[in-house]
Design a protein around this motif. Structure first.
Motif, PDB file in Angstrom:
ATOM      1  N   ASN A 456       0.822  -1.207   0.000  1.00 30.36           N
ATOM      2  CA  ASN A 456       0.000   0.000   0.000  1.00 30.36           C
ATOM      3  C   ASN A 456       0.858   1.260   0.000  1.00 30.36           C
ATOM      4  N   LEU A 457       1.941   1.246   0.762  1.00 34.94           N
ATOM      5  CA  LEU A 457       2.828   2.413   0.805  1.00 34.94           C
ATOM      6  C   LEU A 457       3.522   2.641  -0.533  1.00 34.94           C
ATOM      7  N   CYS A 458       3.866   1.556  -1.224  1.00 33.65           N
ATOM      8  CA  CYS A 458       4.607   1.680  -2.488  1.00 33.65           C
ATOM      9  C   CYS A 458       3.722   2.102  -3.654  1.00 33.65           C
ATOM     10  N   ILE A 459       2.424   2.178  -3.435  1.00 33.97           N
ATOM     11  CA  ILE A 459       1.568   2.746  -4.472  1.00 33.97           C
ATOM     12  C   ILE A 459       1.949   4.205  -4.701  1.00 33.97           C
ATOM     13  N   TYR A 460       2.384   4.874  -3.629  1.00 31.28           N
ATOM     14  CA  TYR A 460       2.863   6.254  -3.743  1.00 31.28           C
ATOM     15  C   TYR A 460       4.277   6.227  -4.316  1.00 31.28           C
ATOM     16  N   GLN A 461       4.492   6.932  -5.414  1.00 31.27           N
ATOM     17  CA  GLN A 461       5.749   6.878  -6.157  1.00 31.27           C
ATOM     18  C   GLN A 461       6.951   7.206  -5.278  1.00 31.27           C
ATOM     19  N   GLY A 462       6.796   8.191  -4.387  1.00 35.42           N
ATOM     20  CA  GLY A 462       7.928   8.611  -3.574  1.00 35.42           C
ATOM     21  C   GLY A 462       8.411   7.555  -2.598  1.00 35.42           C
ATOM     22  N   ASN A 463       7.590   6.563  -2.292  1.00 34.16           N
ATOM     23  CA  ASN A 463       7.994   5.522  -1.340  1.00 34.16           C
ATOM     24  C   ASN A 463       8.709   4.356  -2.009  1.00 34.16           C
ATOM     25  N   LYS A 464       8.655   4.284  -3.338  1.00 29.19           N
ATOM     26  CA  LYS A 464       9.291   3.151  -4.016  1.00 29.19           C
ATOM     27  C   LYS A 464      10.801   3.179  -3.833  1.00 29.19           C
ATOM     28  N   GLY A 465      11.393   4.363  -3.976  1.00 30.01           N
ATOM     29  CA  GLY A 465      12.838   4.478  -3.772  1.00 30.01           C
ATOM     30  C   GLY A 465      13.231   4.140  -2.344  1.00 30.01           C
ATOM     31  N   ARG A 466      12.422   4.571  -1.382  1.00 27.75           N
ATOM     32  CA  ARG A 466      12.697   4.256   0.018  1.00 27.75           C
ATOM     33  C   ARG A 466      12.702   2.745   0.242  1.00 27.75           C
ATOM     34  N   ALA A 467      11.742   2.072  -0.372  1.00 27.73           N
ATOM     35  CA  ALA A 467      11.643   0.624  -0.208  1.00 27.73           C
ATOM     36  C   ALA A 467      12.843  -0.082  -0.834  1.00 27.73           C
ATOM     37  N   VAL A 468      13.265   0.394  -1.992  1.00 31.56           N
ATOM     38  CA  VAL A 468      14.426  -0.210  -2.657  1.00 31.56           C
ATOM     39  C   VAL A 468      15.677  -0.028  -1.802  1.00 31.56           C
ATOM     40  N   LEU A 494       5.216 -11.155  -5.656  1.00 26.97           N
ATOM     41  CA  LEU A 494       4.997 -10.772  -7.048  1.00 26.97           C
ATOM     42  C   LEU A 494       4.159  -9.495  -7.161  1.00 26.97           C
ATOM     43  N   THR A 495       3.163  -9.379  -6.310  1.00 26.14           N
ATOM     44  CA  THR A 495       2.303  -8.197  -6.354  1.00 26.14           C
ATOM     45  C   THR A 495       3.105  -6.938  -6.049  1.00 26.14           C
ATOM     46  N   ILE A 496       3.958  -6.998  -5.028  1.00 24.58           N
ATOM     47  CA  ILE A 496       4.771  -5.822  -4.689  1.00 24.58           C
ATOM     48  C   ILE A 496       5.793  -5.539  -5.780  1.00 24.58           C
ATOM     49  N   LEU A 497       6.432  -6.573  -6.314  1.00 29.51           N
ATOM     50  CA  LEU A 497       7.412  -6.370  -7.392  1.00 29.51           C
ATOM     51  C   LEU A 497       6.764  -5.738  -8.623  1.00 29.51           C
ATOM     52  N   SER A 498       5.519  -6.130  -8.908  1.00 31.28           N
ATOM     53  CA  SER A 498       4.834  -5.547 -10.067  1.00 31.28           C
ATOM     54  C   SER A 498       4.566  -4.060  -9.872  1.00 31.28           C
ATOM     55  N   VAL A 499       4.350  -3.646  -8.611  1.00 38.50           N
ATOM     56  CA  VAL A 499       4.160  -2.219  -8.320  1.00 38.50           C
ATOM     57  C   VAL A 499       5.491  -1.476  -8.421  1.00 38.50           C
ATOM     58  N   LEU A 500       6.569  -2.119  -7.961  1.00 30.55           N
ATOM     59  CA  LEU A 500       7.883  -1.480  -7.968  1.00 30.55           C
ATOM     60  C   LEU A 500       8.507  -1.413  -9.358  1.00 30.55           C
ATOM     61  N   ALA A 501       8.041  -2.247 -10.276  1.00 33.01           N
ATOM     62  CA  ALA A 501       8.716  -2.415 -11.563  1.00 33.01           C
ATOM     63  C   ALA A 501       8.764  -1.145 -12.399  1.00 33.01           C
ATOM     64  N   SER A 502       7.958  -0.154 -12.071  1.00 31.92           N
ATOM     65  CA  SER A 502       7.981   1.107 -12.820  1.00 31.92           C
ATOM     66  C   SER A 502       9.091   2.040 -12.339  1.00 31.92           C
ATOM     67  N   ASN A 503       9.770   1.667 -11.263  1.00 34.57           N
ATOM     68  CA  ASN A 503      10.825   2.509 -10.693  1.00 34.57           C
ATOM     69  C   ASN A 503      12.190   2.065 -11.212  1.00 34.57           C
ATOM     70  N   LEU A 504      13.002   3.002 -11.682  1.00 31.04           N
ATOM     71  CA  LEU A 504      14.294   2.668 -12.287  1.00 31.04           C
ATOM     72  C   LEU A 504      15.229   1.990 -11.292  1.00 31.04           C
ATOM     73  N   ASP A 505      15.272   2.510 -10.054  1.00 26.71           N
ATOM     74  CA  ASP A 505      16.140   1.888  -9.043  1.00 26.71           C
ATOM     75  C   ASP A 505      15.678   0.473  -8.732  1.00 26.71           C
ATOM     76  N   SER A 540       8.325  -5.194 -18.063  1.00 22.79           N
ATOM     77  CA  SER A 540       8.912  -3.950 -17.589  1.00 22.79           C
ATOM     78  C   SER A 540      10.435  -4.016 -17.563  1.00 22.79           C
ATOM     79  N   LEU A 541      10.981  -5.157 -17.150  1.00 26.89           N
ATOM     80  CA  LEU A 541      12.435  -5.295 -17.046  1.00 26.89           C
ATOM     81  C   LEU A 541      13.124  -5.414 -18.407  1.00 26.89           C
ATOM     82  N   CYS A 542      12.448  -6.039 -19.358  1.00 24.69           N
ATOM     83  CA  CYS A 542      13.104  -6.379 -20.633  1.00 24.69           C
ATOM     84  C   CYS A 542      12.803  -5.410 -21.760  1.00 24.69           C
ATOM     85  N   LYS A 543      11.850  -4.552 -21.581  1.00 27.08           N
ATOM     86  CA  LYS A 543      11.533  -3.589 -22.631  1.00 27.08           C
ATOM     87  C   LYS A 543      12.764  -2.730 -22.914  1.00 27.08           C
TER      88      LYS A 543
END
Length: 588
Positions: A456-468, A494-505, A540-543
């Motif tokens: 739920n926290l990683c839905i917010y874009q700014g938290n994805k980097g923090r999680a990584v 898998l669900t969390i990774l799919s949310v994170l996959a849009s983040n470059l880090d 997302s990873l291979c594009k």
């Protein structure tokens, strides 16, 4: 007096009848169209439940079905009657749309998928309907101040003008938890139509709704005067408003809290908002219940509130034993009902409970965090908990508390993060590293709680980097290849990774953690939604990276992708086709 369980075939007929109702051409045209479309999305769900031939074996499993029946019946009644364009009627109808929307979403949120073996395709349709309903609830939250502000300006003259943008996410949820855990005294579906069917509570409609079958040959009729005109439930704390009408305190209070300035039954303007206890009627109801051997309503709210205030005062007692007993009792009360959660908050318990999070007494701390978790279920309390500065102390419990306390702290952060503005605050509080630690080292329940909060926290874009940066990716990838009991976390990972996959880090971290082989393995042997998420992450990873495309081709991605493109859900097919096209170009 158990309620009759309506079979799926009857519900399918009801949905068909709703779809055939002529659309409203007035101010509620969009509301009617949207509600009809959302109800129609449930057709395939009911068909699969019908085909499963499964019968709910517990009352909790029956509750969601009863709630759905009530919501659909209310939808039909509302769609058939939402035609009056007068100012008062418009206000009432908009409030009813709020109620029906909330009731539908609540029913679907409790749907036991496993009981009926619901397919992934239908699950997606249900989740789509829930997403649309939640968005509608947010929109209705600002409806009074936007769409109807001009039509209702005279009624809304006082200081009930809602701050449209500041409060739109909370006003509906705050006012619509009218009956979240309150069990109807009679358990009758007709009685539980309550608020959601309310037009004017005329005697004819009441007479039809208060007759209940106790068995095949006998009937018991509750006197109309004993029922709240708003909820149509037997009153336990009747109060009189300025127009002389009597209502159940909890329901009329919520009506007023929503900004309504009129009497629901007479539509007369309320001269004041004083609620005077109707002791005579309460005594008559009690006597009637005794004479007919019916379980009497619980003592009135005033008595409950007095007891709760006493417990809250004990939270600050110098005696450790007194504090421990009080917080334990409040924990128990906060678990039972929405009314209790409201009263506990009104009694000022939240700031005191936040202070107890730093208690050195283990039992006190565990009970305090669990109380806050229970209280946060009621949306209005989320704001009060945040205002009390609870996040810092919750994170401290998450880091250093007992395992039970840490689990409940994670669950509390998830509950609070359901409000979008709280995602930012929680993300910046240091909660994410502590959640990742629980994800890696917690009990199975702790891992689940941590994963839910992190998602739920990683839905917010700014938290994805923090999680990584907190190391979430290696922890999730490890779960993809775990065996035995840890394998149950694959869905969450898998669900969390799919949310994170849009983040470059996050992408870089996934590649570094050697995620591709694990994803291919799930694509080959996984089930349903997991295969879709694996395909989405791979895409997302291979594009735009031919080297990775060639690698996943060598790892055996093509065959399972072709199968997914033919037999998967719409989303799964779309991801598989896109990835196959990229693989074709890379091979050329």
């Amino acid at each position: 007096m158990a309620g009759v369980i309506i079979p799926p075939a009857s519900l399918l007929k009801l949905i068909a009848e709703i779809a055939e109702i002529p659309l409203n051409a007035g101010v509620f045209k969009k509301d009617c169209t949207d509600l009809t479309r959302r109800v129609s999305l449930l057709t395939h769900l009911i068909e699969e439940i019908k085909d499963s031939n499964q019968i709910a074996s517990s009352s909790s499993e029956n509750d969601w079905w009863s709630d759905l029946v009530v919501a659909l019946q209310a939808s039909k009644r509302l769609l058939s009657s939402a035609r009056d364009s007068s100012d008062v009627a418009a206000k009432r109808i908009s409030f009813q749309f709020q109620c029906v929307t909330w009731k539908l979403e609540k029913a679907l949120s409790n749907l036991p998928y496993d009981l009926y073996d619901i397919s992934d395709e239908v699950k997606e349709q249900v989740e789509l309907a829930r997403t649309q309903l939640r968005r509608a609830m947010q929109r209705y939250g600002s409806l009074n101040s936007n769409k109807f502000s001009s039509a209702l300006s005279e009624l809304m003259e006082r200081d009930v003008k809602i701050k449209a943008e500041e409060e739109k996410d909370e006003s509906v949820a705050d006012t619509l938890h009218l009956a979240e855990e309150k069990k109807q005294l009679t358990k009758s579906p007709s009685i539980s139509l309550a608020f959601y069917l309310s037009k004017d509570a005329d005697s004819e409609r009441l007479d039809k709704m208060v007759t209940k079958n106790t068995d095949e040959s006998s009937k018991l009729t509750v006197p109309v005067d004993f029922l709240c005109p708003v909820s149509l439930e037997l009153m336990k704390d009747p109060v009189i408003v300025s127009t002389g009408q009597t209502y159940e305190r909890a329901y009329i209070q919520r009506w007023i809290d929503c900004g309504n300035l009129t009497c629901p039954k007479t539509q007369q303007k309320l001269q004041n908002f004083t609620l005077t206890p109707n002791y005579v009627l309460r005594s008559l109801i009690s006597r009637w219940c005794t004479e007919h051997n019916i379980k009497q309503p619980a003592n009135g709210r005033c008595g409950d509130m007095s007891m709760i205030r006493s417990l809250v005062r004990s939270l600050s007692n110098r005696s450790l034993e007194e504090r421990r007993n009080a917080v334990s009792e409040i924990r128990s009360l906060s678990k039972r009902s929405t009314d209790n959660r409201i009263m506990i908050a009104e009694a000022g318990a939240i700031p005191v409970l936040v202070n107890l999070l730093t208690s050195e007494d283990v039992a006190t701390q565990e009970n305090a965090i669990t109380c806050l978790l229970n209280l946060s279920i009621y949306d209005n309390n989320k704001e009060l908990i945040m205002f009390a500065g609870a996040v810092t102390s919750i994170v401290q419990v998450l880091r250093a508390g007992t395992m039970e306390a840490r689990e409940n702290a994670a669950a509390t952060l998830f509950s609070l993060s359901l409000a979008d503005e709280n995602k930012i605050i929680i993300g910046g509080s240091g909660a994410i590293p502590a959640l990742v630690d629980l994800l890696e080292n917690g009990t199975p329940r702790g891992k689940k709680d941590a994963a839910t909060a992190l998602f739920n926290l990683c839905i917010y874009q700014g938290n994805k980097g923090r999680a990584v940066r907190a190391g979430i990716v290696p922890a999730l990838v490890k779960m993809l290849s775990e065996t035995s009991s840890h394998r149950m976390m694959v869905d969450e990972a898998l669900t969390i990774l799919s949310v994170l996959a849009s983040n470059l880090d996050a992408k870089s971290a996934m590649v570094k953690a050697n995620t591709l082989p694990a994803l291919i393995g799930i694509l080959q042997t996984g089930q349903g939604r997991n295969r879709e998420n694996a395909a989405a992450i791979l895409l997302s990873l291979c594009k735009r990276d031919n080297e990775r495309l060639v690698l996943i081709c060598r790892l055996g991605a093509v065959v399972p992708l072709m199968e997914l493109s033919k037999n998967g859900t719409e989303r799964g097919q779309r991801k598989a086709v896109s990835l196959l096209e990229l693989l074709r170009k890379a091979c050329q």
